[in-house]
Write an enzyme that holds these catalytic residues in place. Sequence first.
Site, PDB file in Angstrom:
ATOM      1  N   ASP A 267       0.861  -1.170   0.000  1.00  0.00           N
ATOM      2  CA  ASP A 267       0.000   0.000   0.000  1.00  0.00           C
ATOM      3  C   ASP A 267       0.911   1.238   0.000  1.00  0.00           C
ATOM      4  O   ASP A 267       2.138   1.137   0.124  1.00  0.00           O
ATOM      5  CB  ASP A 267      -0.961  -0.020   1.188  1.00  0.00           C
ATOM      6  CG  ASP A 267      -2.192   0.857   0.923  1.00  0.00           C
ATOM      7  OD1 ASP A 267      -2.148   1.674  -0.020  1.00  0.00           O
ATOM      8  OD2 ASP A 267      -3.189   0.739   1.656  1.00  0.00           O
TER       9      ASP A 267
HETATM   10  C1  BGC Z   1      -5.099   3.192   0.240  1.00  0.00           C
HETATM   11  C2  BGC Z   1      -5.328   2.144  -0.833  1.00  0.00           C
HETATM   12  C3  BGC Z   1      -5.196   2.771  -2.188  1.00  0.00           C
HETATM   13  C4  BGC Z   1      -3.844   3.433  -2.306  1.00  0.00           C
HETATM   14  C5  BGC Z   1      -3.593   4.040  -3.654  1.00  0.00           C
HETATM   15  C6  BGC Z   1      -3.847   4.011   0.002  1.00  0.00           C
HETATM   16  O1  BGC Z   1      -3.788   5.113   0.852  1.00  0.00           O
HETATM   17  O2  BGC Z   1      -5.028   2.559   1.501  1.00  0.00           O
HETATM   18  O3  BGC Z   1      -6.591   1.555  -0.657  1.00  0.00           O
HETATM   19  O4  BGC Z   1      -5.379   1.799  -3.191  1.00  0.00           O
HETATM   20  O5  BGC Z   1      -3.751   4.438  -1.329  1.00  0.00           O
HETATM   21  O6  BGC Z   1      -4.344   5.170  -3.860  1.00  0.00           O
END
Ligand code: BGC
Length: 695
Positions: A267
Amino acid sequence: MLNRDEMEKLLQGMSLREKVAQVTQIGLDSFFADSTKPTGPMIAHRLTKEQMLNAGSLICSEGLDREQEEQIARMVEEGTRHKIPPLIMSDVIHGMRTIFPIPLGMGASFSEDATEEMARVGAEEASACGIHVTFAPMADVVRDPRWGRSMESFGEAPALCGRLSAAVVRGFHGKDESAEDGMATCVKHFAAYGLVQAGQDYCHVDVSRTEMYNTYLPPFREALDAGCDMLMPAFTPVDRIPATANPWLLRHVLRRQWGWNGAVITDWGSIDMMAVQEFTADLTEGARLSLENGVDMDMMSFAYISRLEELIEKGEVSEELLNESTRRILEVKNRLGLLDGRGSRVRTISPQQTRAYREKALQAALKSCVLMKNEGVLPLKNGVKLALTGSHADEHGLLGGWSAAGKNEETPSLRDVFQKESRVTLCRPEEADVILFACGEKQEETGEACSKAYPMLPDGQIEELLALSALGKPVVAVLFCGRALILSDMEPLCDAVLNAWFPGSEGAEAIRRLLMGDEVPSGHLPVTFPRCVGQIPIHHDMIPTGRPNRHDGNHYVSRYLDEESTPLYPFGFGLSYVPFSVSPVETDRKELRPGEVLRLSVAVSNQGDRAAETVLQLYHHARQGAQLNPARTLDDWRRVRVEAGETLTVSFLLPWEKLATLSPEGEPVLPRGVYDFAVGESAQAPWTAEVSMRS
Ligand code: BGC
Ligand code: BGC
């Protein structure tokens, strides 16, 4: 597509530096920055322009226009040796430009078809913006409405989360992942992210392995079995080890037990977070631990691209591990047809296509709204004088969090649609026959980092409702929310409550049709609605206590001194404009043996004067077992349409092995003893059949 030999040749020809770039995801701005104007990460990690051009993936929020797409292609063509296009990745969660109900609302539809359609429309629009991979589905089971990301979940039941997540994967893939409008998927957040302590985002998670195997992991397994291409570990830990570097989750469960060999991406900034959390000493240790545990791509920590080369050169990390990760990333690209010169994806969506997409979003919204209360005031009568009031009467922000390129200005408000409704006259509350109170959260209050200690109507709304109800007229509340709000104060002040969640681009139109009775509500709650914050977590599949409250005056029982233990609204609940009746369950056998399939049937009658849909839910409860068994488990459901006065027989097939649970090691715990079964319109459906398990 390249064959295996061609893939290996490509990999063998890549330098160490090219490989560490290939397993790195960076932002568009870093990619486009020129060497005289480097972006922050380039300066902080002393990265060259060439390294940026070799990045394996670019993350963006609203996709690319044709010029950006061409520019990327040109820069890769001119600035890299192997000319491998970057994966363009984005969060396409419940639509790209045409926005469907939030995932929690799709959960309320209990419709795999509508969910697959949502994903298909998302893929058609997002691929037209040059996007290859979406960060969806989110397979996290949610049991805590304080958590803002409740909105991204399909609800509290593992079966519902699993089946709708699989539908998302199918929808994005379409007929062919490598087609112009095919997309790859990335299931997230592995695993149990929804269990953040006290609902506060990014907090600690503590969960038993038994709960992991039985509740939190199964939806991920279903998404992967449906062919999901990538997986994202959660920000949170398991057993005090961050998911991003967790050998049990990533090596043992994912790779060994499930035998899955797809690509894992962190993530956002997760490797960096491990150092902030003081789990790792620095980014270097984080890079090593993540790679060793099978994380193939680094999203926005710049750890792999800045640290792996040196670690491998010093012999501290094996190059073979990097090769494996690079191979997995290249395989995703290969499946998408990116390695054999597949050109542009950016294209224009015609106005006819947009109209068709919006019609599908409307149909989904109609299925997702849940009628939670109705004291005879709905549907509205022709000629009614209606006061449209409340914080959301003129609100265009009906899309909810994570709405990609969705635009408020393209989203009609309730006022917009009711102004065109000739069967009602809009007026002030004092002159009205019925007051429509549109209330709830703002869409900005739903999604990531939107935790709430008070998950209830925002300040001032109850006061407003009190003033309206003092007028002595029927009040219909239309509720907008991204979580199971606490409605105990609100509910008694309303004659009807229609929960619209965040219904998307055509939400207001769906609400109008439902309130006017052009359509019949058919959504059912995918989460339990608690009476108060102190009851959280409360869900339909709680583990029973040995001291149940029999209301016989015994002090030493499981209860609250100051509140009921029951929910305000149970899981699965949803009213209709017609009364349905459901017969007791009939089974085709009284005993079930290994390998057999149990058939369970009910007769459902529509006793009303118009056709309508409802969601019949099949639950079981095991009376004995090697583990404690949940009070009830949702096995299956069927959204059925029943004509006026008609009776339908609905059958479910339940294979013996689906009744097994899993041990703390993930081994099947075989069914034994007596099982109760219920089919009905909510998790309060009574037990009406029992079957004995035989070995
Ligand atoms: C979130 C994810 C997301 C990623 C990319 C993160 O802050 O937890 O769910 O896919 O950002 O935007
Ligand atoms: C309590 C114990 C106590 C026992 C005997 C139980 O109900 O949980 O703490 O020692 O009664 O009084």
